[in-house]
Design a protein around this motif. Structure first.
Motif, PDB file in Angstrom:
ATOM      1  N   VAL A 164      42.982  -7.780  20.412  1.00 10.12           N
ATOM      2  CA  VAL A 164      42.628  -7.545  21.810  1.00 10.12           C
ATOM      3  C   VAL A 164      42.774  -6.071  22.155  1.00 10.12           C
ATOM      4  O   VAL A 164      41.900  -5.474  22.802  1.00 10.12           O
ATOM      5  CB  VAL A 164      43.508  -8.404  22.745  1.00 10.12           C
ATOM      6  CG1 VAL A 164      43.306  -8.000  24.205  1.00 10.12           C
ATOM      7  CG2 VAL A 164      43.187  -9.879  22.571  1.00 10.12           C
ATOM      8  N   ALA A 165      43.879  -5.472  21.713  1.00  7.10           N
ATOM      9  CA  ALA A 165      44.106  -4.056  21.991  1.00  7.10           C
ATOM     10  C   ALA A 165      43.021  -3.196  21.358  1.00  7.10           C
ATOM     11  O   ALA A 165      42.531  -2.238  21.967  1.00  7.10           O
ATOM     12  CB  ALA A 165      45.483  -3.637  21.473  1.00  7.10           C
ATOM     13  N   ARG A 166      42.606  -3.531  20.134  1.00  5.64           N
ATOM     14  CA  ARG A 166      41.569  -2.753  19.452  1.00  5.64           C
ATOM     15  C   ARG A 166      40.235  -2.860  20.197  1.00  5.64           C
ATOM     16  O   ARG A 166      39.559  -1.855  20.446  1.00  5.64           O
ATOM     17  CB  ARG A 166      41.425  -3.258  18.007  1.00  5.64           C
ATOM     18  CG  ARG A 166      40.200  -2.712  17.260  1.00  5.64           C
ATOM     19  CD  ARG A 166      40.221  -1.200  17.149  1.00  5.64           C
ATOM     20  NE  ARG A 166      41.413  -0.708  16.490  1.00  5.64           N
ATOM     21  CZ  ARG A 166      41.550  -0.607  15.164  1.00  5.64           C
ATOM     22  NH1 ARG A 166      40.562  -0.977  14.373  1.00  5.64           N
ATOM     23  NH2 ARG A 166      42.670  -0.133  14.658  1.00  5.64           N
ATOM     24  N   GLU A 167      39.853  -4.076  20.594  1.00  4.76           N
ATOM     25  CA  GLU A 167      38.563  -4.268  21.258  1.00  4.76           C
ATOM     26  C   GLU A 167      38.545  -3.623  22.643  1.00  4.76           C
ATOM     27  O   GLU A 167      37.539  -3.015  23.042  1.00  4.76           O
ATOM     28  CB  GLU A 167      38.236  -5.753  21.347  1.00  4.76           C
ATOM     29  CG  GLU A 167      37.973  -6.386  19.986  1.00  4.76           C
ATOM     30  CD  GLU A 167      37.561  -7.845  20.080  1.00  4.76           C
ATOM     31  OE1 GLU A 167      37.371  -8.329  21.217  1.00  4.76           O
ATOM     32  OE2 GLU A 167      37.429  -8.494  19.028  1.00  4.76           O
ATOM     33  N   LEU A 168      39.648  -3.732  23.374  1.00  7.88           N
ATOM     34  CA  LEU A 168      39.700  -3.109  24.694  1.00  7.88           C
ATOM     35  C   LEU A 168      39.711  -1.592  24.588  1.00  7.88           C
ATOM     36  O   LEU A 168      39.129  -0.894  25.426  1.00  7.88           O
ATOM     37  CB  LEU A 168      40.937  -3.593  25.454  1.00  7.88           C
ATOM     38  CG  LEU A 168      40.888  -5.028  25.976  1.00  7.88           C
ATOM     39  CD1 LEU A 168      42.209  -5.389  26.649  1.00  7.88           C
ATOM     40  CD2 LEU A 168      39.735  -5.221  26.956  1.00  7.88           C
ATOM     41  N   THR A 169      40.376  -1.073  23.570  1.00  9.67           N
ATOM     42  CA  THR A 169      40.404   0.374  23.373  1.00  9.67           C
ATOM     43  C   THR A 169      39.010   0.898  23.056  1.00  9.67           C
ATOM     44  O   THR A 169      38.599   1.951  23.560  1.00  9.67           O
ATOM     45  CB  THR A 169      41.376   0.742  22.239  1.00  9.67           C
ATOM     46  OG1 THR A 169      42.701   0.349  22.617  1.00  9.67           O
ATOM     47  CG2 THR A 169      41.359   2.235  21.954  1.00  9.67           C
ATOM     48  N   GLU A 170      38.266   0.173  22.238  1.00  7.25           N
ATOM     49  CA  GLU A 170      36.907   0.587  21.901  1.00  7.25           C
ATOM     50  C   GLU A 170      35.983   0.488  23.110  1.00  7.25           C
ATOM     51  O   GLU A 170      35.052   1.278  23.254  1.00  7.25           O
ATOM     52  CB  GLU A 170      36.374  -0.283  20.765  1.00  7.25           C
ATOM     53  CG  GLU A 170      37.091  -0.057  19.439  1.00  7.25           C
ATOM     54  CD  GLU A 170      36.630  -1.023  18.362  1.00  7.25           C
ATOM     55  OE1 GLU A 170      35.901  -1.981  18.711  1.00  7.25           O
ATOM     56  OE2 GLU A 170      37.017  -0.835  17.190  1.00  7.25           O
ATOM     57  N   SER A 171      36.252  -0.490  23.985  1.00  8.15           N
ATOM     58  CA  SER A 171      35.384  -0.702  25.147  1.00  8.15           C
ATOM     59  C   SER A 171      35.722   0.221  26.303  1.00  8.15           C
ATOM     60  O   SER A 171      34.849   0.873  26.892  1.00  8.15           O
ATOM     61  CB  SER A 171      35.489  -2.164  25.608  1.00  8.15           C
ATOM     62  OG  SER A 171      34.807  -2.370  26.821  1.00  8.15           O
TER      63      SER A 171
END
Length: 247
Positions: free
Chosen positions: A133-140
């Protein structure tokens, strides 16, 4: 500048897209509802208490009305200034924290992503899911994620100084006029009881309106407004009668 605006101006997408824009949460009203209810309550209570306190000192009706009108004007401006200054201070703190998060993302993006993951683990996600979740939100939207989940700032709840000042001054003036009009229309011999009764009725209505706007129970909200308003009038009347002076 609000949190969403800061994030957008930094080149990030919208902070808080709504999953149900046609049915917004009541908590989104907190930015103006608190100031509006505070202004309305203070308008009724302060002007009514001023009128009752002056009347208890046995001055002329003209002095009572002048005191009430002066209290209305001064109180509205004071509420507007106070709300603007205090909420501006809150906005300054929010913007400073957002600026620090923006810089931290530039200096240590990996560490900030790990920090997000720790937040989600603390909220109940498994470590693997939290990292994903942290990775996807950071990318978004890295800044938006930290503003929302680390700082707890969401769109609709950010500090809005001008809105708070306007809402407070408007409701103060509107509701402060109620006891003032009651004093103008009441017979001189019955001025205090008329103002007290009208004020208590208005406070009951204010408590009910605030509860409806906030989605809360009407009874407790109305009761606490009436009790504290009645106490304020009683104390002021007692001081006026005891010392024979306007307070």
């Amino acid at each position: 500048m609000c949190a969403a605006t800061v994030a957008a101006s930094a080149g990030y997408p919208d902070m808080e897209p709504s999953a149900h824009s046609d049915d917004p949460h009541l908590v989104d009203r907190v930015g103006w509802l608190r100031a509006a209810v505070m202004g309305a309550n203070d308008g009724i209570v302060s002007v009514a208490s001023l009128i009752v306190g002056v009347a208890a000192a046995d001055p002329s009706t003209r002095a009572i009305l002048i005191a009430g009108a002066a209290g209305l004007a001064a109180g509205a401006m004071s509420m507007a200034a106070g709300e603007y200054v205090s909420v501006s201070s809150q906005a300054d703190l929010e913007n400073a924290d957002i600026a620090r998060e923006k810089q931290a993302l530039l200096d240590d993006p990996a560490g900030e992503e790990a920090e997000l993951a720790e937040i989600y683990v603390a909220r109940g996600l498994s470590e693997a899911t939290a990292r994903q979740v942290a990775r996807e939100l950071t990318e978004s939207d890295a800044l938006g994620a930290h503003v929302r989940d680390e700082l707890g700032l969401t769109e609709g709840q950010e500090a809005q100084p001008l809105l708070a000042a306007f809402a407070s001054a408007l409701t103060f003036s509107t509701f402060a006029a109620i006891p003032l009009v009651a004093a103008m229309l009441a017979p001189a011999a019955a001025l205090i009881p008329v103002v007290v009764i009208v004020t208590l009725i208005a406070l009951t209505g204010l408590g009910a309106l605030g509860a409806i706007a906030g989605g809360a129970s009407i009874g407790p909200a109305a009761l606490r407004v009436v009790v504290w308003g009645g106490l304020a009038m009683a104390v002021t009347a007692g001081v006026g009668r005891l010392f024979g002076v306007a307070v």
